[in-house]
Design an enzyme around this catalytic site. Structure first.
Site, PDB file in Angstrom:
ATOM      1  N   SER A 217    -101.146   6.331  15.694  1.00 37.48           N
ATOM      2  CA  SER A 217    -101.694   5.656  14.522  1.00 37.48           C
ATOM      3  C   SER A 217    -102.990   6.339  14.100  1.00 37.48           C
ATOM      4  O   SER A 217    -103.238   7.482  14.475  1.00 37.48           O
ATOM      5  CB  SER A 217    -101.902   4.164  14.812  1.00 37.48           C
ATOM      6  OG  SER A 217    -102.163   3.471  13.609  1.00 37.48           O
ATOM      7  N   ASN A 218    -103.818   5.663  13.358  1.00 30.81           N
ATOM      8  CA  ASN A 218    -105.071   6.247  12.886  1.00 30.81           C
ATOM      9  C   ASN A 218    -106.161   5.172  12.867  1.00 30.81           C
ATOM     10  O   ASN A 218    -105.908   4.023  13.225  1.00 30.81           O
ATOM     11  CB  ASN A 218    -104.870   6.884  11.506  1.00 30.81           C
ATOM     12  CG  ASN A 218    -104.313   5.876  10.519  1.00 30.81           C
ATOM     13  OD1 ASN A 218    -104.965   4.903  10.178  1.00 30.81           O
ATOM     14  ND2 ASN A 218    -103.079   6.093  10.077  1.00 30.81           N
ATOM     15  N   ARG A 219    -107.342   5.538  12.417  1.00 28.18           N
ATOM     16  CA  ARG A 219    -108.493   4.629  12.518  1.00 28.18           C
ATOM     17  C   ARG A 219    -108.590   3.595  11.389  1.00 28.18           C
ATOM     18  O   ARG A 219    -109.553   2.842  11.324  1.00 28.18           O
ATOM     19  CB  ARG A 219    -109.789   5.443  12.549  1.00 28.18           C
ATOM     20  CG  ARG A 219    -109.943   6.279  13.788  1.00 28.18           C
ATOM     21  CD  ARG A 219    -111.296   6.956  13.809  1.00 28.18           C
ATOM     22  NE  ARG A 219    -111.388   7.923  14.889  1.00 28.18           N
ATOM     23  CZ  ARG A 219    -111.626   7.594  16.154  1.00 28.18           C
ATOM     24  NH1 ARG A 219    -111.801   6.331  16.480  1.00 28.18           N
ATOM     25  NH2 ARG A 219    -111.683   8.532  17.079  1.00 28.18           N
ATOM     26  N   SER A 220    -107.636   3.586  10.499  1.00 29.69           N
ATOM     27  CA  SER A 220    -107.714   2.627   9.392  1.00 29.69           C
ATOM     28  C   SER A 220    -107.663   1.186   9.911  1.00 29.69           C
ATOM     29  O   SER A 220    -106.851   0.860  10.776  1.00 29.69           O
ATOM     30  CB  SER A 220    -106.557   2.852   8.426  1.00 29.69           C
ATOM     31  OG  SER A 220    -106.500   1.787   7.509  1.00 29.69           O
TER      32      SER A 220
END
Ligand code: C5P
Length: 410
Positions: A217-220
């Protein structure tokens, strides 16, 4: 509580009736005041047996009215027709908590106390938040009175199910302050610039599964997308929020669609845009996903591990194709999270993805972009226009984006 543009300077008459839930109205009055509203409290006789006028006066900083007969500002009205002045200036009359007795009076036009007299005199929307025991709420008499009031255009803030002070369980509890505020935003914003428009907003970082327990995933965090959804509700839009995050409180009134991967977000977007005025792709969608998802948890039996990745579907490109055929959504807004050559890269993306607006944020700053409560963006449009918005709350940035969408739609 931060100020809320929608409430700024709004005059709200808060009618408080005699229910144990009256103490919750003190918190509501406080939060509405902090949000920027001018709250004039009118209390029934019975309400004052549960909480004192002083509580409301202290949190609103304004006089509290209760006595129709006493001509002073200390619980009575400054003069005998002041309730007309109070009523004329009001943007909303909110009766909270509304008891069965007061609802009956309002339904039938009785006018024997200051609240019922004021209700007859107002020309503004009327919102009712009933709070009472479950059996009372279900009673045919109460439901009949509610029907009369709703038929006349009053807005109902439905009570919730739960446990009552009596120990019984049923429907009739006053919702928590955050829910009440959320419902009021819908009521006050109903005639806003986006009334009659459906907006689809995506938020959060997608999760691409590796195995049953792991994902990429990512930091959003979804904060900017949620703020846009709330701003659209404040502007009167019907909002579908397609969310890849479960950590934030859903904006009250948004239709929530929970997704995880880019593929599931793609399906949800295509399903919802066919009748929408605008799509705002605020989500951080994966560019790559694992080629295969292991059915069993991947074991650490090897010294190292390589996982082949393949391209995830590009949602905006799929939207561009569908829009080419159907004309919907009428407006498409994309985001660009860039760490270098912000404007150059953003301009290319605007054209490549067929966007009407592109919101670019510099993700290298600590006070903007992912996870922060503030953001600093550059908004580009298809006519070559560019607007830099300096550091502001994500709520303010959301309101700005919604305003730009309104400008394009109307
Ligand atoms: O190309 P880039 O990923 O930087 O573009 C960002 C914009 O494209 C965002 O609005 C994002 O929601 C959207 N996007 C998409 N599908 C992807 C990746 C990004 O729709 N697979």
């Amino acid at each position: 509580m931060n100020s809320i543009a929608l409430f700024e300077g709004k005059r709200i008459i808060l009618g408080v009736c005699g229910s144990i839930a009256a103490y919750k109205a003190v918190d509501l009055a406080s939060k509405l005041t902090q949000a920027g509203a001018l709250v004039d409290t009118v209390m029934t006789e019975a309400a004052q047996r549960f909480v004192t006028p002083l509580s409301f006066q202290a949190v609103t900083g304004r006089p509290v009215y209760s006595d129709m007969w006493r001509a002073d500002a200390d619980g009575g009205l400054p003069n005998h027709i002041a309730h007309i002045g109070l009523a004329e200036a009001a943007d909303l009359l909110l009766v909270c908590p509304a008891t069965a007795n007061t609802l009956a009076k309002l339904a039938h036009g009785l006018a024997d106390d200051l609240l019922s007299v004021t209700a007859l005199a107002v020309d503004c929307p009327l919102a009712l938040a009933p709070a009472m025991d479950g059996a009372m709420y279900e009673s045919p008499a109460l439901q009949g009175n509610l029907e009369i009031l709703l038929g006349r255009g009053a807005q109902l803030i439905e009570p919730e199910a739960g446990r009552f002070a009596s120990g019984l369980v049923g429907t009739g509890r006053l919702p928590e302050t955050s829910v009440l505020i959320g419902r009021l935003r819908r009521i006050i914003g109903a005639d806003g610039e986006l009334a009659g428009h459906k907006l689809v907003v995506t938020a959060g970082g997608t999760r691409e599964a590796l195995d049953p327990v792991r994902f990429i995933s990512n930091r959003s965090t979804g904060k900017q997308g949620y703020a846009i959804a709330q701003a659209a509700i404040d502007a009167g839009a019907e909002v579908v929020l397609i969310s890849a995050t479960g950590y934030l409180a859903p904006p009250v009134g948004a239709t929530m669609v929970a997704v995880d991967s880019a593929q599931s977000m793609l399906e949800a977007v295509l399903e919802n845009i066919s009748d929408s005025s605008a799509l705002v792709m605020a989500a951080a969608v994966a560019d790559y996903r694992p080629q295969a998802v292991s059915e069993q948890k991947i074991k650490k039996s090897q010294a190292d591990l390589s996982l082949p990745l393949v391209r995830a579907p590009d949602i905006l490109m799929a939207v561009k194709a569908q829009r080419g055929q159907t004309g919907y959504p009428m407006i498409v807004v994309g985001f660009a999270a860039e760490s270098e050559n912000l404007v150059e890269n953003a301009r290319g993306k605007l054209q490549g993805k067929g966007l009407d607006l592109l919101v670019a944020n510099d993700i290298t700053a600590a006070d903007a972009g992912f996870a922060a409560d503030t953001n600093r963006v550059v908004v580009l449009d298809m006519d070559g226009g560019m607007q830099a918005i300096d550091l502001r709350s994500k709520a303010d940035i959301g309101a700005y984006i919604v305003e730009r969408i309104g400008g394009l739609l109307n």
